[in-house]
Design a protein around this motif. Structure first.
Motif: not given
Length: 162
Positions: A94-95, A102-104, A110-111, A147-148
């Motif tokens: 994720w990180e 990037g985008e959550e 995510l993108k 959640m994201k």
């Protein structure tokens, strides 16, 4: 005998195919840049000598990255799903994939900074969604849509009814 991969996903980038392939290979284990093809002529998306295609491997899976020009942006219709064994893997991917622009999104989606869509999915979540107890699965699903980045502990609490 190892299986031969018959279908190789090809990701269309404006001009960042090599940069993106190197980034993905740095994020995932068992990854590499396998071959870089350069154009021998000027072409609609570039000049002679420019990178056209990068063959690369992410986590043992072959991919191609194409510098095709800006006419085709990525969208939500196709994503790359990453199965994670634990929260540490979820957090790591994720990180890394949301870094530098990037985008959550939502529900583990995510993108990344190139516009590629990813699903970062803990194996535990899949098990909860497939559980025969419909009520437990429903609670896990309800928690997930809030959640994201997915939080395994919170999902397990919801699944257990706590």
């Amino acid at each position: 005998m190892p299986t031969v991969q018959t279908i190789t996903p090809c990701l269309w980038f404006d001009t960042q195919a090599e940069e993106a392939a190197k980034f993905y290979a740095s994020v995932f284990p068992d990854s590499s840049i396998d071959y870089i093809t350069r154009s021998s002529i000027d072409w609609p998306a570039g000049q002679a000598g420019d990178v056209i295609m990068v063959d690369f491997t992410i986590a043992g899976q072959r991919y191609q990255a194409l510098n095709g020009g800006p006419s085709e942006p990525f969208n939500d219709r196709v994503s790359l799903s990453v199965a994670c064994q634990d929260q540490g893997e979820v957090d790591h991917y994720w990180e890394a994939l949301t870094a530098d622009g990037g985008e959550e999104v939502q529900c583990g989606w995510l993108k990344d900074k190139y516009g590629v869509r990813w699903q970062i999915v803990p194996d535990a979540m899949i098990a909860m969604l497939r559980d025969d107890n419909v009520e437990k699965s429903r609670r896990a699903m309800e928690a997930m849509v809030q959640m994201k980045k997915l939080d395994i502990e919170a999902l397990q609490r919801a699944f257990a009814g706590k």
